[in-house]
Scaffold this motif. Structure first.
Motif, PDB file in Angstrom:
ATOM      1  N   PHE A 162       0.832  -1.206   0.000  1.00 50.00           N
ATOM      2  CA  PHE A 162       0.000   0.000   0.000  1.00 50.00           C
ATOM      3  C   PHE A 162       0.864   1.252   0.000  1.00 50.00           C
ATOM      4  O   PHE A 162       0.533   2.244  -0.654  1.00 50.00           O
ATOM      5  CB  PHE A 162      -0.943   0.004   1.205  1.00 50.00           C
ATOM      6  N   ALA A 203       2.292   1.897  -3.574  1.00 52.32           N
ATOM      7  CA  ALA A 203       1.345   2.313  -4.615  1.00 52.32           C
ATOM      8  C   ALA A 203       1.391   3.839  -4.754  1.00 52.32           C
ATOM      9  O   ALA A 203       1.311   4.563  -3.764  1.00 52.32           O
ATOM     10  CB  ALA A 203      -0.053   1.854  -4.254  1.00 52.32           C
ATOM     11  N   SER A 250      -0.680   6.104  -6.142  1.00 50.28           N
ATOM     12  CA  SER A 250      -1.895   6.921  -6.095  1.00 50.28           C
ATOM     13  C   SER A 250      -2.081   7.561  -4.725  1.00 50.28           C
ATOM     14  O   SER A 250      -1.678   7.015  -3.701  1.00 50.28           O
ATOM     15  CB  SER A 250      -3.119   6.074  -6.437  1.00 50.28           C
ATOM     16  N   LEU A 262      -6.060   3.912  -5.465  1.00 47.56           N
ATOM     17  CA  LEU A 262      -5.374   2.796  -4.809  1.00 47.56           C
ATOM     18  C   LEU A 262      -6.103   1.479  -5.049  1.00 47.56           C
ATOM     19  O   LEU A 262      -5.474   0.437  -5.226  1.00 47.56           O
ATOM     20  CB  LEU A 262      -5.255   3.068  -3.306  1.00 47.56           C
ATOM     21  N   ASP A 309      -5.006   0.164  -8.325  1.00 44.99           N
ATOM     22  CA  ASP A 309      -3.560   0.080  -8.553  1.00 44.99           C
ATOM     23  C   ASP A 309      -3.154  -1.350  -8.904  1.00 44.99           C
ATOM     24  O   ASP A 309      -3.655  -2.315  -8.321  1.00 44.99           O
ATOM     25  CB  ASP A 309      -2.811   0.529  -7.292  1.00 44.99           C
ATOM     26  N   THR A 310      -2.259  -1.493  -9.853  1.00 39.47           N
ATOM     27  CA  THR A 310      -1.871  -2.823 -10.339  1.00 39.47           C
ATOM     28  C   THR A 310      -1.308  -3.703  -9.238  1.00 39.47           C
ATOM     29  O   THR A 310      -1.667  -4.887  -9.124  1.00 39.47           O
ATOM     30  CB  THR A 310      -0.838  -2.689 -11.478  1.00 39.47           C
ATOM     31  N   SER A 311      -0.418  -3.150  -8.404  1.00 39.11           N
ATOM     32  CA  SER A 311       0.196  -3.972  -7.351  1.00 39.11           C
ATOM     33  C   SER A 311      -0.832  -4.423  -6.326  1.00 39.11           C
ATOM     34  O   SER A 311      -0.762  -5.551  -5.814  1.00 39.11           O
ATOM     35  CB  SER A 311       1.329  -3.192  -6.667  1.00 39.11           C
ATOM     36  N   ILE A 312      -1.813  -3.576  -6.030  1.00 37.40           N
ATOM     37  CA  ILE A 312      -2.844  -3.952  -5.070  1.00 37.40           C
ATOM     38  C   ILE A 312      -3.797  -4.975  -5.688  1.00 37.40           C
ATOM     39  O   ILE A 312      -4.223  -5.932  -5.023  1.00 37.40           O
ATOM     40  CB  ILE A 312      -3.589  -2.704  -4.570  1.00 37.40           C
ATOM     41  N   LYS A 351      -4.334   6.021   2.776  1.00 36.61           N
ATOM     42  CA  LYS A 351      -3.866   4.652   2.550  1.00 36.61           C
ATOM     43  C   LYS A 351      -4.407   3.687   3.613  1.00 36.61           C
ATOM     44  O   LYS A 351      -4.682   2.518   3.312  1.00 36.61           O
ATOM     45  CB  LYS A 351      -2.347   4.628   2.466  1.00 36.61           C
TER      46      LYS A 351
END
Length: 219
Positions: free
Chosen positions: A72, A75, A77, A83, A86-89, A146
């Motif tokens: 988090f 990320a 954003s 968030l 978001d691609t990683s999330i 976040k």
């Protein structure tokens, strides 16, 4: 384990990120450890592994803990809506769904790091000596966003799979004398990273945001 049983602790970790030895090859050793713990502790057993792991120990415990680390914080954003896309999330969501399907156990999102700066790169750079410890500046608004994103993700993506969250650093070790009263450069770096970074015990803004969500009527 005896102390955990004495105080009726909800869950007990039999291991954390024992990568390479949490496989079927070591089943006998894990069975022995788990049997010893169960002989004195009657609550839920937990094992923590990474979000991309497959750990045979997860088949032996009651709750699967997934190490989320600083996904988090990393990320980029600065809005809850951003968030949540978001691609990683989203990759984390996919990992949790995969693990939940594979092991059919309740999931605990573990080791959630969201420091006061709302980022992770600056904290790591201060610890390593890449940035001066005086460079850290709190961004309470970004941290609050976040923190909110974690709970909103829980409500929109994980409501049927995740049973709990474990926040880091929600623990008293930041009260250690060498961190509270730093006397050298290394201690000052840890002091700044704790109090302008990870520490939630001494962060009124983070406590307020967490309390807002804890008070919601979760279903």
């Amino acid at each position: 384990a005896r102390e955990a049983e004495k105080y009726k602790v909800d869950g007990f970790y039999v291991g954390v990120m024992n990568l390479g030895i949490d496989t079927a090859q070591y089943d006998a050793e894990w069975d022995q450890i788990i049997a010893q713990v169960k002989s004195v502790y009657k609550g839920k057993l937990i094992y923590e592994g990474c979000n991309q792991c497959t750990a045979n120990v997860w088949r032996k415990v009651d709750i699967v803990a997934i190490h989320t680390s600083n996904v988090f914080e990393m990320a980029p954003s600065e809005t809850v809506a951003g968030l949540l896309t978001d691609t990683s999330i989203l990759n984390l969501v996919g990992d949790v769904q995969r693990i939940a399907t594979l092991y059919q156990k309740p999931i605990l999102l573990d080791t959630i790091n969201i420091g006061t700066t709302g980022k992770s790169t600056d904290l790591g750079a201060v610890i390593s000596g890449g940035l001066p410890y005086t460079s850290l500046q709190p961004n309470y608004a970004l941290q609050a966003i976040k923190i909110s994103s974690v709970f909103e993700l829980l409500g929109t993506k994980f409501s049927n799979r995740v049973v709990g969250l474990q926040w880091s650093e929600y623990m008293p070790w930041s009260q250690a004398t060498w961190i509270q009263n730093p006397t050298n450069d290394i201690a000052w770096r840890w002091h700044q990273v704790q109090f302008y970074g990870f520490d939630l015990l001494n962060n009124e803004s983070a406590q307020k945001k967490l309390s807002e969500y804890f008070a919601k009527p979760w279903i």
